[in-house]
Design a protein around this motif. Structure first.
Motif, PDB file in Angstrom:
ATOM      1  N   ILE A 181       0.847  -1.199   0.000  1.00  8.44           N
ATOM      2  CA  ILE A 181       0.000   0.000   0.000  1.00  8.44           C
ATOM      3  C   ILE A 181       0.877   1.241   0.000  1.00  8.44           C
ATOM      4  N   GLN A 182       0.560   2.173  -0.860  1.00 10.70           N
ATOM      5  CA  GLN A 182       1.281   3.433  -0.865  1.00 10.70           C
ATOM      6  C   GLN A 182       0.288   4.576  -0.708  1.00 10.70           C
ATOM      7  N   SER A 183       0.463   5.371   0.345  1.00 15.00           N
ATOM      8  CA  SER A 183      -0.388   6.550   0.535  1.00 15.00           C
ATOM      9  C   SER A 183       0.348   7.764   0.009  1.00 15.00           C
ATOM     10  N   PHE A 184      -0.317   8.557  -0.777  1.00 17.24           N
ATOM     11  CA  PHE A 184       0.297   9.782  -1.273  1.00 17.24           C
ATOM     12  C   PHE A 184      -0.268  10.978  -0.515  1.00 17.24           C
ATOM     13  N   LYS A 185       0.594  11.565   0.297  1.00 20.07           N
ATOM     14  CA  LYS A 185       0.193  12.750   1.050  1.00 20.07           C
ATOM     15  C   LYS A 185       0.764  13.969   0.334  1.00 20.07           C
ATOM     16  N   GLN A 186       0.807  15.097   1.026  1.00 20.15           N
ATOM     17  CA  GLN A 186       1.425  16.291   0.445  1.00 20.15           C
ATOM     18  C   GLN A 186       2.834  15.964  -0.010  1.00 20.15           C
ATOM     19  N   PRO A 187       3.195  16.339  -1.227  1.00 15.99           N
ATOM     20  CA  PRO A 187       4.543  16.026  -1.701  1.00 15.99           C
ATOM     21  C   PRO A 187       5.618  16.721  -0.869  1.00 15.99           C
ATOM     22  N   SER A 188       6.749  16.047  -0.720  1.00 16.37           N
ATOM     23  CA  SER A 188       7.892  16.615   0.003  1.00 16.37           C
ATOM     24  C   SER A 188       8.592  17.632  -0.904  1.00 16.37           C
ATOM     25  N   PRO A 189       9.459  18.470  -0.325  1.00 15.15           N
ATOM     26  CA  PRO A 189      10.229  19.403  -1.173  1.00 15.15           C
ATOM     27  C   PRO A 189      10.988  18.663  -2.282  1.00 15.15           C
ATOM     28  N   GLU A 190      11.577  17.511  -1.950  1.00 18.00           N
ATOM     29  CA  GLU A 190      12.306  16.763  -2.985  1.00 18.00           C
ATOM     30  C   GLU A 190      11.354  16.310  -4.108  1.00 18.00           C
ATOM     31  N   GLU A 191      10.180  15.869  -3.731  1.00 21.51           N
ATOM     32  CA  GLU A 191       9.209  15.426  -4.739  1.00 21.51           C
ATOM     33  C   GLU A 191       8.746  16.601  -5.603  1.00 21.51           C
ATOM     34  N   LEU A 192       8.592  17.754  -4.967  1.00 17.78           N
ATOM     35  CA  LEU A 192       8.161  18.945  -5.711  1.00 17.78           C
ATOM     36  C   LEU A 192       9.247  19.442  -6.663  1.00 17.78           C
ATOM     37  N   ASP A 193      10.478  19.012  -6.426  1.00 19.81           N
ATOM     38  CA  ASP A 193      11.580  19.387  -7.318  1.00 19.81           C
ATOM     39  C   ASP A 193      11.634  18.515  -8.572  1.00 19.81           C
ATOM     40  N   HIS A 194      10.635  17.648  -8.738  1.00 19.23           N
ATOM     41  CA  HIS A 194      10.569  16.797  -9.928  1.00 19.23           C
ATOM     42  C   HIS A 194       9.195  16.943 -10.573  1.00 19.23           C
ATOM     43  N   ASP A 195       9.035  16.314 -11.734  1.00 18.33           N
ATOM     44  CA  ASP A 195       7.708  16.315 -12.353  1.00 18.33           C
ATOM     45  C   ASP A 195       6.728  15.549 -11.475  1.00 18.33           C
ATOM     46  N   PHE A 196       5.427  15.780 -11.691  1.00 17.84           N
ATOM     47  CA  PHE A 196       4.426  15.243 -10.750  1.00 17.84           C
ATOM     48  C   PHE A 196       4.330  13.717 -10.770  1.00 17.84           C
ATOM     49  N   LEU A 197       4.839  13.079 -11.805  1.00 17.16           N
ATOM     50  CA  LEU A 197       4.749  11.611 -11.857  1.00 17.16           C
ATOM     51  C   LEU A 197       5.988  10.910 -11.284  1.00 17.16           C
ATOM     52  N   TRP A 198       6.990  11.671 -10.927  1.00 15.95           N
ATOM     53  CA  TRP A 198       8.250  11.090 -10.446  1.00 15.95           C
ATOM     54  C   TRP A 198       8.041  10.217  -9.212  1.00 15.95           C
ATOM     55  N   HIS A 246      -1.558  10.015  -8.458  1.00 15.14           N
ATOM     56  CA  HIS A 246      -1.244  11.123  -9.360  1.00 15.14           C
ATOM     57  C   HIS A 246      -2.474  11.967  -9.688  1.00 15.14           C
ATOM     58  N   TYR A 247      -3.661  11.439  -9.427  1.00 11.75           N
ATOM     59  CA  TYR A 247      -4.856  12.241  -9.724  1.00 11.75           C
ATOM     60  C   TYR A 247      -4.984  13.459  -8.807  1.00 11.75           C
ATOM     61  N   GLU A 248      -4.354  13.403  -7.646  1.00  7.90           N
ATOM     62  CA  GLU A 248      -4.360  14.599  -6.790  1.00  7.90           C
ATOM     63  C   GLU A 248      -3.803  15.806  -7.538  1.00  7.90           C
ATOM     64  N   ASP A 249      -2.946  15.537  -8.509  1.00  6.83           N
ATOM     65  CA  ASP A 249      -2.299  16.638  -9.237  1.00  6.83           C
ATOM     66  C   ASP A 249      -3.204  17.293 -10.270  1.00  6.83           C
ATOM     67  N   VAL A 250      -4.391  16.739 -10.447  1.00  7.77           N
ATOM     68  CA  VAL A 250      -5.416  17.449 -11.228  1.00  7.77           C
ATOM     69  C   VAL A 250      -6.667  17.660 -10.381  1.00  7.77           C
ATOM     70  N   LEU A 251      -6.546  17.460  -9.066  1.00  9.60           N
ATOM     71  CA  LEU A 251      -7.699  17.653  -8.172  1.00  9.60           C
ATOM     72  C   LEU A 251      -7.381  18.777  -7.189  1.00  9.60           C
ATOM     73  N   VAL A 252      -6.727  18.439  -6.071  1.00  9.89           N
ATOM     74  CA  VAL A 252      -6.423  19.474  -5.081  1.00  9.89           C
ATOM     75  C   VAL A 252      -5.561  20.581  -5.705  1.00  9.89           C
ATOM     76  N   ILE A 267      -0.938  11.841 -17.883  1.00 10.10           N
ATOM     77  CA  ILE A 267      -1.404  10.701 -17.079  1.00 10.10           C
ATOM     78  C   ILE A 267      -1.779   9.527 -17.988  1.00 10.10           C
ATOM     79  N   ASN A 268      -2.513   9.825 -19.064  1.00 15.73           N
ATOM     80  CA  ASN A 268      -2.923   8.739 -19.968  1.00 15.73           C
ATOM     81  C   ASN A 268      -1.707   8.031 -20.570  1.00 15.73           C
ATOM     82  N   GLU A 269      -0.715   8.804 -20.913  1.00 20.44           N
ATOM     83  CA  GLU A 269       0.495   8.210 -21.496  1.00 20.44           C
ATOM     84  C   GLU A 269       1.255   7.384 -20.451  1.00 20.44           C
TER      85      GLU A 269
END
Lengths: 267, 267
Positions: free
Chosen positions: A88-105, A124-130, A149-151
């Motif tokens: 199980i992987q929960s995706f919470k608010q991205p970390s600074p390191e995660e924000l330093d990459h593209d949203f799918l990284w 990854h849908y949070e990136d077109v929602l919140v 996302i589709n690709e």
């Protein structure tokens, strides 16, 4: 058997027209409970074969408004399945390191390996929602993400990951009751933040963003399923059925054993 | 209540003197089964509190000879606990990238986060077991690792990770039976490789390596527990008891809720 609500790739969807209290047939809480137990046993065996086969993976993506029941669904559907066969992987608010990459990284790093069932609690849908609702990136930027996302999902599917994307659909009234219950239960109040009420005020904007995500990313290779979720037992039943059906369709096989083992005696 | 076998830091251990079929008191398969169910329910509640508290973590390390039952222990002890509250990490042969770092690099990345129960199916101890038995690194190098491990584990413990290290102790005869059963069961034969027989020939060397690892890394901050494991139900009972006892001793608490929520009504 009860099914999630599906719709054709390219067609429109109006969430207001889909009843979150919908129940198919004469299912009851009790009969659903029995059926979920059976599904779990079957899925447990199939997950073991998937692991043994070590060729393909299953990825279950759970999205939904606050209180829609992502945690509860995972708990009910996966409890009883050997915990070594899923992750199980929960995706919470991205970390600074995660924000330093593209949203799918950060998403890509968490894709299930072969033989595994992966579960994304948010995704990854949070990136077109919140992100869209709060204007966290300019419109120019999030507008292109549906196609990205589709690709990305096509890449996963071609890499032998079967995707099951579920939108847990609750009503605004049901959310009200669930948030109030969190406030009123001393063991649950720690989960409540007044930010939840601010988010709730944006209900309409979130529903619009969900409609867009559901429509624009409802592909042949990775279709969306809408799960009526005001009744927890029905939501759990449908997702449990979906996981079992998907594993059955994948029909994983034990790999061949090493040749020359017939008649070997261990000393 | 049945306990694992423990020994004082600094003292010697002779595995040949510890009976892998040992059973304390008048436990039976049936009474153990009942007790494990109770433990699971209690651990489930405590794991939820640990998650809510979000301050500390528990790390269960499982080591043992092939067929000792690491997988079976995880399945039995963790099934029924909300899968979102724990994370299992299996350590297989290191990848080239992992081998390009010190032996604790890949381990450190997998340490449980706060609020989580981490389970290591094999661990950094492989680097003083299989690595030593097969001379994968020079003696000079592995000799220093016991001390590196003790220091690393101290770092974890000071970072509020409670460590529970279990050695699943099986007899050579029991391993013979279990390997033969794998060979004879068509659904399990894929798991068998003739390499298992080669490893079995090194039984004595492995027992020596285990004795050293148990003695040299049996610290106050991270003691070893020896689990008699020839009887699967007894092994499961002890580990389940240990997890529950450890969580009870940690006594995790729900965090305080946001102030000013009394009487709030959701609209």
């Amino acid at each position: 058997m009860p099914k999630p609500i599906t719709f054709k790739p390219g067609s429109k969807i109006k969430l207001a027209d889909i009843d979150p209290r919908h129940v198919e047939g004469d299912w009851t809480k009790e009969s659903a409970h029995e059926r979920i137990k059976e599904n779990t046993e079957r899925s447990r065996d199939l997950a073991y074969r998937l692991y043994a086969e070590n060729r393909r993976a299953l990825l279950l993506v759970l999205q939904g408004m606050d209180t829609a029941g992502k945690d509860g669904t995972i708990r009910t559907v996966m409890t009883g399945i050997n915990p070594q066969s899923f992750h199980i992987q929960s995706f919470k608010q991205p970390s600074p390191e995660e924000l330093d990459h593209d949203f799918l990284w950060r998403i890509h790093k968490s894709v299930p390996r072969r033989g595994e069932i992966g579960i994304f609690n948010r995704s990854h849908y949070e990136d077109v929602l919140v992100v869209r609702v709060h204007n966290l990136v300019p419109e120019d930027e999030w507008k292109g993400r549906y196609e990205r996302i589709n690709e990305f999902e096509r890449l996963l599917v071609e890499g032998r990951v079967t995707m099951v994307k579920c939108f847990l659909h609750v009503s605004k009234e049901e959310q009200r009751e669930r948030l109030q219950a969190r406030l009123d239960n001393p063991d649950k109040r720690w989960k409540f933040s007044s930010g939840d009420l601010a988010e709730r005020k944006l209900w309409g904007k979130y529903q619009e963003a969900y409609e867009d995500a559901l429509e624009k990313c409802n592909t042949e290779h990775a279709p969306w399923r809408i799960i009526p979720s005001d009744r927890k037992w029905y939501r759990n039943l449908i997702v449990s059925e979906l996981v079992k059906d998907t594993l059955e369709a994948m029909d994983p096989q034990f790999p061949p054993s090493e040749p020359g083992l017939d008649g070997v005696v261990v000393e």
